[in-house]
Design a protein around this motif. Structure first.
Motif, PDB file in Angstrom:
ATOM      1  N   ARG A  62      12.499  15.800   9.639  1.00  0.00           N
ATOM      2  CA  ARG A  62      11.458  16.124  10.606  1.00  0.00           C
ATOM      3  C   ARG A  62      10.780  14.879  11.166  1.00  0.00           C
ATOM      4  NH1 ARG A  62       9.809  20.348  13.795  1.00  0.00           N
ATOM      5  NH2 ARG A  62       7.602  20.079  14.266  1.00  0.00           N
ATOM      6  N   ALA A  63      10.528  13.916  10.323  1.00  0.00           N
ATOM      7  CA  ALA A  63       9.851  12.695  10.772  1.00  0.00           C
ATOM      8  C   ALA A  63      10.300  11.542   9.888  1.00  0.00           C
ATOM      9  CB  ALA A  63       8.337  12.847  10.690  1.00  0.00           C
ATOM     10  N   LYS A  64      10.331  10.371  10.503  1.00  0.00           N
ATOM     11  CA  LYS A  64      10.789   9.205   9.777  1.00  0.00           C
ATOM     12  C   LYS A  64       9.738   8.122   9.869  1.00  0.00           C
ATOM     13  CE  LYS A  64      15.496   7.665   9.122  1.00  0.00           C
ATOM     14  NZ  LYS A  64      16.834   7.646   9.693  1.00  0.00           N
ATOM     15  N   GLY A  65       9.460   7.488   8.754  1.00  0.00           N
ATOM     16  CA  GLY A  65       8.489   6.398   8.737  1.00  0.00           C
ATOM     17  C   GLY A  65       9.183   5.089   8.446  1.00  0.00           C
ATOM     18  N   ASN A  66       8.620   4.339   7.511  1.00  0.00           N
ATOM     19  CA  ASN A  66       9.144   2.999   7.207  1.00  0.00           C
ATOM     20  C   ASN A  66      10.250   3.047   6.156  1.00  0.00           C
ATOM     21  OD1 ASN A  66       7.198   1.806   8.920  1.00  0.00           O
ATOM     22  ND2 ASN A  66       5.676   1.986   7.318  1.00  0.00           N
ATOM     23  N   ILE A  67      11.254   3.828   6.398  1.00  0.00           N
ATOM     24  CA  ILE A  67      12.314   3.959   5.397  1.00  0.00           C
ATOM     25  C   ILE A  67      13.432   2.976   5.701  1.00  0.00           C
ATOM     26  CG2 ILE A  67      13.434   5.880   6.645  1.00  0.00           C
ATOM     27  CD1 ILE A  67      14.064   7.029   3.776  1.00  0.00           C
ATOM     28  N   LEU A  68      13.826   2.222   4.674  1.00  0.00           N
ATOM     29  CA  LEU A  68      14.891   1.241   4.840  1.00  0.00           C
ATOM     30  C   LEU A  68      16.228   1.945   4.979  1.00  0.00           C
ATOM     31  CD1 LEU A  68      13.797  -1.218   1.976  1.00  0.00           C
ATOM     32  CD2 LEU A  68      13.420  -1.503   4.439  1.00  0.00           C
ATOM     33  N   GLU A  69      17.179   1.244   5.577  1.00  0.00           N
ATOM     34  CA  GLU A  69      18.516   1.829   5.747  1.00  0.00           C
ATOM     35  C   GLU A  69      19.221   2.018   4.409  1.00  0.00           C
ATOM     36  OE1 GLU A  69      19.653   0.282  10.218  1.00  0.00           O
ATOM     37  OE2 GLU A  69      21.122   0.158   8.598  1.00  0.00           O
ATOM     38  N   GLY A 114       0.826  -1.200   0.000  1.00  0.00           N
ATOM     39  CA  GLY A 114       0.000   0.000   0.000  1.00  0.00           C
ATOM     40  C   GLY A 114       0.859   1.247   0.000  1.00  0.00           C
ATOM     41  N   LEU A 115       0.310   2.332   0.523  1.00  0.00           N
ATOM     42  CA  LEU A 115       1.005   3.617   0.525  1.00  0.00           C
ATOM     43  C   LEU A 115       1.698   3.788   1.876  1.00  0.00           C
ATOM     44  CD1 LEU A 115       1.366   6.046  -1.330  1.00  0.00           C
ATOM     45  CD2 LEU A 115      -0.679   7.023  -0.338  1.00  0.00           C
ATOM     46  N   GLN A 116       3.008   3.902   1.846  1.00  0.00           N
ATOM     47  CA  GLN A 116       3.791   3.981   3.070  1.00  0.00           C
ATOM     48  C   GLN A 116       4.536   5.308   3.129  1.00  0.00           C
ATOM     49  OE1 GLN A 116       4.467   1.206   5.329  1.00  0.00           O
ATOM     50  NE2 GLN A 116       2.751   0.197   4.337  1.00  0.00           N
ATOM     51  N   PHE A 117       4.472   5.914   4.289  1.00  0.00           N
ATOM     52  CA  PHE A 117       5.230   7.138   4.511  1.00  0.00           C
ATOM     53  C   PHE A 117       6.687   6.771   4.765  1.00  0.00           C
ATOM     54  CE2 PHE A 117       6.637  11.090   6.058  1.00  0.00           C
ATOM     55  CZ  PHE A 117       7.114  10.982   7.368  1.00  0.00           C
ATOM     56  N   LEU A 118       7.593   7.448   4.093  1.00  0.00           N
ATOM     57  CA  LEU A 118       9.015   7.154   4.256  1.00  0.00           C
ATOM     58  C   LEU A 118       9.697   8.173   5.154  1.00  0.00           C
ATOM     59  CD1 LEU A 118       9.997   6.160   0.593  1.00  0.00           C
ATOM     60  CD2 LEU A 118       9.451   4.649   2.519  1.00  0.00           C
ATOM     61  N   ILE A 119       9.630   9.444   4.784  1.00  0.00           N
ATOM     62  CA  ILE A 119      10.396  10.445   5.512  1.00  0.00           C
ATOM     63  C   ILE A 119       9.874  11.839   5.172  1.00  0.00           C
ATOM     64  CG2 ILE A 119      12.195  10.784   3.743  1.00  0.00           C
ATOM     65  CD1 ILE A 119      14.233  10.585   6.151  1.00  0.00           C
ATOM     66  N   GLN A 120      10.073  12.782   6.119  1.00  0.00           N
ATOM     67  CA  GLN A 120       9.691  14.174   5.915  1.00  0.00           C
ATOM     68  C   GLN A 120      10.885  15.072   6.208  1.00  0.00           C
ATOM     69  OE1 GLN A 120       7.055  15.795   8.867  1.00  0.00           O
ATOM     70  NE2 GLN A 120       6.986  17.815   7.924  1.00  0.00           N
ATOM     71  N   TYR A 121      11.056  16.083   5.372  1.00  0.00           N
ATOM     72  CA  TYR A 121      12.036  17.140   5.620  1.00  0.00           C
ATOM     73  C   TYR A 121      11.316  18.464   5.720  1.00  0.00           C
ATOM     74  CZ  TYR A 121      16.189  14.332   5.101  1.00  0.00           C
ATOM     75  OH  TYR A 121      17.182  13.410   5.308  1.00  0.00           O
ATOM     76  N   TYR A 122      11.814  19.308   6.602  1.00  0.00           N
ATOM     77  CA  TYR A 122      11.264  20.657   6.727  1.00  0.00           C
ATOM     78  C   TYR A 122      12.427  21.635   6.697  1.00  0.00           C
ATOM     79  CZ  TYR A 122       9.089  24.827   8.661  1.00  0.00           C
ATOM     80  OH  TYR A 122       8.650  26.119   8.837  1.00  0.00           O
ATOM     81  N   ASN A 123      12.438  22.469   5.708  1.00  0.00           N
ATOM     82  CA  ASN A 123      13.441  23.525   5.570  1.00  0.00           C
ATOM     83  C   ASN A 123      14.872  22.980   5.717  1.00  0.00           C
ATOM     84  OD1 ASN A 123      14.024  26.182   5.007  1.00  0.00           O
ATOM     85  ND2 ASN A 123      13.946  26.840   7.128  1.00  0.00           N
ATOM     86  N   GLY A 124      15.093  21.839   5.115  1.00  0.00           N
ATOM     87  CA  GLY A 124      16.439  21.280   5.073  1.00  0.00           C
ATOM     88  C   GLY A 124      16.752  20.279   6.171  1.00  0.00           C
ATOM     89  N   ASN A 128       4.923  12.847  14.315  1.00  0.00           N
ATOM     90  CA  ASN A 128       4.511  13.310  12.988  1.00  0.00           C
ATOM     91  C   ASN A 128       4.422  12.177  11.982  1.00  0.00           C
ATOM     92  OD1 ASN A 128       4.178  15.934  13.601  1.00  0.00           O
ATOM     93  ND2 ASN A 128       5.917  16.691  12.463  1.00  0.00           N
ATOM     94  N   GLN A 129       3.857  11.059  12.393  1.00  0.00           N
ATOM     95  CA  GLN A 129       3.761   9.923  11.486  1.00  0.00           C
ATOM     96  C   GLN A 129       2.482   9.999  10.653  1.00  0.00           C
ATOM     97  OE1 GLN A 129       6.002   7.123  11.189  1.00  0.00           O
ATOM     98  NE2 GLN A 129       7.294   8.655  12.139  1.00  0.00           N
ATOM     99  N   PHE A 130       2.600   9.550   9.410  1.00  0.00           N
ATOM    100  CA  PHE A 130       1.464   9.517   8.493  1.00  0.00           C
ATOM    101  C   PHE A 130       1.135   8.079   8.167  1.00  0.00           C
ATOM    102  CE2 PHE A 130       1.262  13.970   7.413  1.00  0.00           C
ATOM    103  CZ  PHE A 130       2.515  14.412   7.799  1.00  0.00           C
ATOM    104  N   TYR A 131      -0.136   7.757   8.225  1.00  0.00           N
ATOM    105  CA  TYR A 131      -0.567   6.400   7.907  1.00  0.00           C
ATOM    106  C   TYR A 131      -1.711   6.465   6.911  1.00  0.00           C
ATOM    107  CZ  TYR A 131       2.093   5.274  12.070  1.00  0.00           C
ATOM    108  OH  TYR A 131       3.095   5.142  12.977  1.00  0.00           O
ATOM    109  N   PHE A 132      -1.600   5.651   5.870  1.00  0.00           N
ATOM    110  CA  PHE A 132      -2.630   5.600   4.846  1.00  0.00           C
ATOM    111  C   PHE A 132      -3.413   4.302   4.933  1.00  0.00           C
ATOM    112  CE2 PHE A 132      -2.094   9.092   1.816  1.00  0.00           C
ATOM    113  CZ  PHE A 132      -0.946   9.673   2.319  1.00  0.00           C
TER     114      PHE A 132
END
Lengths: 113, 111
Positions: free
Chosen positions: A55-62, A42-52, B97-101
């Motif tokens: 900010r947040a990390k999801g299911n991102i592989l190494e 499905g749709l998985q959140f990986l990572i967020q950046y804010y102004n460089g 700040n986690q997002f879930y779909f």
């Protein structure tokens, strides 16, 4: 048109290779988010950046990494690619840090052979 | 991890109302979203609701949030063939700040 651009649109590569996906956020947006959409996960959140800054990390592989540059564009680097990394990779942007309205790019379709 | 669940398929007749449902498990959600994805395209934000609201209406779209039951719904009035797409609900939690779909609901509108 969301105002978020992603390149390339399609990418075909072989296992073990490394690729870079690029995203330009909407004008004025400081946050960039990366998502992976595959048939089995499905749709998985990986990572967020804010102004460089991350900010947040999801299911991102190494094997994956990302960065946001001073001009606010972002790159997602995928290395040691495996067949299972084949997916649509979306970038989204928003003005703030905490969610709210996210606008998605058209996606990059990655095929690993 | 967080679970966001949706039924996979919904079929309605043109002109009828569609109701797409979503349940989630994390009570610390701050924003809840509905996105539309047409074939071969990216996700388009349809609407979103703050977690302290019960309802939001935007033209043909009505979002209902039952925070007690952790249930979110999207009602599309007067559904048109152009509404055929996959609809994703998503939540943002205030824990990191986690997002879930959700898994997405494929809406088919029958002429």
């Amino acid at each position: 048109d969301s105002g978020v651009t992603q390149t390339p649109k399609h990418l075909i590569t072989a296992t073990g290779q490394r690729v870079t996906l690029r995203c330009s956020p909407r004008s004025g947006d400081l946050s960039v988010y990366w998502y992976q959409q595959s048939l089995d996960q499905g749709l998985q959140f990986l990572i967020q950046y804010y102004n460089g800054e991350e900010r947040a990390k999801g299911n991102i592989l190494e094997r994956f990494s990302a960065q946001q540059f001073p001009d606010l564009h972002s790159e997602l680097n995928l290395s040691s690619l495996e067949l299972g990394d084949s997916a649509l990779y979306f970038c989204a942007s928003s003005s703030g840090t905490g969610g709210g309205r996210q606008f998605f790019g058209p996606g990059t379709r990655l095929t690993v052979l | 991890g967080e679970d966001v669940e949706q039924s996979l398929f919904l079929s309605v007749r043109e002109g009828d109302s569609s109701v797409i449902n979503c349940t989630y498990t994390d009570s610390s959600s701050t924003y809840l979203y509905w996105y539309k994805q047409e074939p071969g395209a990216g996700l388009q934000l349809l609407t979103y609701i703050f977690s302290n609201m019960d309802m939001k209406q935007d033209q043909r779209l009505t979002v209902l949030l039952n925070k007690k039951d952790k249930h979110l719904s999207l009602r599309i009035a007067d559904t048109q063939t152009g509404d055929s797409a996959i609809y994703f609900c998503a939540e943002m939690t205030n824990t990191g700040n986690q997002f879930y779909f959700g898994t997405g609901t494929s809406l088919t509108v029958i002429p």
